[in-house]
Design a protein around this motif. Structure first.
Motif, short mmCIF file in Angstrom:
data_model
loop_
_atom_site.label_atom_id
_atom_site.label_comp_id
_atom_site.label_asym_id
_atom_site.label_seq_id
_atom_site.Cartn_x
_atom_site.Cartn_y
_atom_site.Cartn_z
N GLU A 149 1.31 -1.40 -0.19
CA GLU A 149 -0.25 -0.19 -0.09
C GLU A 149 0.63 0.91 0.10
O GLU A 149 0.62 1.83 -1.01
N GLU A 150 2.18 1.31 0.88
CA GLU A 150 2.96 2.45 0.49
C GLU A 150 3.52 2.99 -0.63
O GLU A 150 3.49 4.13 -0.99
N LEU A 151 3.69 1.80 -1.78
CA LEU A 151 3.78 1.17 -3.04
C LEU A 151 2.97 2.43 -4.02
O LEU A 151 3.18 3.19 -4.32
N VAL A 152 1.56 1.33 -4.01
CA VAL A 152 0.74 2.14 -4.47
C VAL A 152 0.34 3.56 -4.02
O VAL A 152 -0.30 4.39 -5.03
N GLY A 153 0.88 3.77 -2.65
CA GLY A 153 0.07 5.01 -1.95
C GLY A 153 -1.31 5.36 -1.67
O GLY A 153 -1.81 6.58 -1.72
N ALA A 154 -1.62 3.98 -2.09
CA ALA A 154 -3.60 4.33 -1.14
C ALA A 154 -3.59 3.07 -0.66
O ALA A 154 -3.01 1.33 -0.96
N PRO A 155 -5.49 2.35 -0.14
CA PRO A 155 -5.59 1.60 0.39
C PRO A 155 -5.41 0.65 -0.64
O PRO A 155 -5.81 0.63 -1.38
N LEU A 156 -4.96 -0.33 -0.56
CA LEU A 156 -5.89 -1.74 -1.61
C LEU A 156 -7.14 -2.44 -1.25
O LEU A 156 -7.60 -2.75 -1.62
N ILE A 157 -7.43 -2.95 0.32
CA ILE A 157 -8.14 -3.65 0.81
C ILE A 157 -8.57 -2.79 1.75
O ILE A 157 -8.09 -2.66 2.74
N LYS A 158 -10.16 -3.13 2.17
CA LYS A 158 -11.24 -2.87 3.69
C LYS A 158 -11.73 -3.75 4.08
O LYS A 158 -12.48 -4.52 2.79
N GLN A 159 -12.03 -3.55 4.96
CA GLN A 159 -12.41 -5.02 6.30
C GLN A 159 -14.03 -4.62 6.76
O GLN A 159 -13.84 -3.46 7.25
N THR A 160 -14.68 -5.40 6.21
CA THR A 160 -16.35 -5.37 6.72
C THR A 160 -16.67 -6.33 6.75
O THR A 160 -17.35 -7.26 6.61
#
Length: 304
Positions: free
Chosen positions: A46-57
């Motif tokens: 996620e640091e490499l992408v610069g954005a969250p990748l997964i949300k946990q619901t």
């Protein structure tokens, strides 16, 4: 010199494993890592992408928009990486591959593609299961299949590697004519078939009378019913046979809605033999001009 981000394959493998297996702990068990190690790798990605990748619901994991995009790239990168690793390791391609194919699609074409591969690798045993698309995908989720081809309603379905569009074709026997005003006799698979639904939707929308004159689960029975003049049906270009003709709007038949077909597999569960079969199928679909690359498709959609 521009700053190039290098996505490490071990991070991408962790990401795909978490999504395909549905849990950090299951991904850790598969990859031989602890849950904290898996979580750390996801944070690095996620640091490499610069954005969250997964949300946990609750207990469910869902992808963010950036996660969906990266997943398409990750599957392609890992597929090519694992194919190259298998080649240079000179690994012996052997084992049992369980493949699911849909009743109501081009089973003969796909079986030909798959058996061509097994003839080249005689150490592989093939188990083919034919059923309805929803049932095939349920079996894949339950690890009862290694890979599957099935019809889907979206291009971002779970475990989807490639997808392509087919537009069903109205067909009838060469020498048989039908009067649309008198009601259309249909040759169809049972309830649950996407092609049956497309025929009924099109005829209902055009306010045309119809009746089911033949019902059967197998494609060969459906083809024989059409050739013998029992009714008209919706087939694909791969399942048209000599003795059939195509019906169109000039014959009074409304156009049929398109169908999306996809190639599915769980990457962390797939063997070297399975990866090579996936690549073989994709190559043949590309040659036939029907396979859509999900990475390129998402990029084109984002640019619109």
């Amino acid at each position: 010199m521009r700053n190039i981000i290098n996505f490490q394959t071990d991070l991408l493998r962790t990401f795909v494993s978490v999504i395909d297996l549905g849990a950090y702990t299951k991904a850790g068990d598969m990859l031989g890592r602890t849950q904290p190690a898996i979580s750390l790798q996801m944070r690095r990605l996620e640091e490499l992408v610069g954005a969250p990748l997964i949300k946990q619901t609750g207990r469910s994991l869902t992808l963010t928009g950036e996660g969906e995009m990266l997943l398409s790239y990750a599957r392609e990168i890992l597929r090519l990486n694992d194919e190259a690793a298998s080649y240079f390791n000179r690994a012996k391609i052997a084992g049992v591959l369980r493949v699911g194919l849909p009743n109501d699609y081009a089973v003969a074409f796909l079986q030909g593609v798959i058996t061509e591969y097994t003839r080249q690798h005689t150490e592989i045993s093939l188990e083919i299961y034919c059923g309805w698309s929803a049932e095939i995908l349920d079996r894949l989720r339950a690890d009862e299949l290694d890979l599957a081809i099935a019809m889907v309603n979206t291009d971002r379905a779970q475990y989807l590697s490639r997808s392509w569009i087919e537009r069903p074709i109205w067909t009838a026997a060469n020498e048989v004519t039908f009067d649309p005003a008198a009601g259309i006799p249909l040759a169809a698979h049972p309830e649950g078939c996407a092609y049956r639904a497309r025929m009924i939707q099109a005829l209902d929308a055009a306010q045309m009378r119809w009746r089911v004159a033949y019902t059967g689960p197998g494609i060969s029975g459906l083809q024989n019913a059409v050739i013998n003049g029992l009714g008209v049906s919706a087939l694909t270009r791969y399942t048209l046979l000599p003795g059939m003709r195509v019906l169109g709007e000039d014959d009074g038949f409304p156009p049929l809605a398109e169908i999306r077909v996809g190639l599915f597999y769980k990457h962390p569960r797939l063997s070297d033999a399975g990866i090579r079969l996936v690549n073989h199928i994709i190559a043949r679909l590309d040659e036939a001009g029907v396979s859509g690359d999900p990475v390129r498709r998402h990029v084109e959609l984002d640019r619109q």
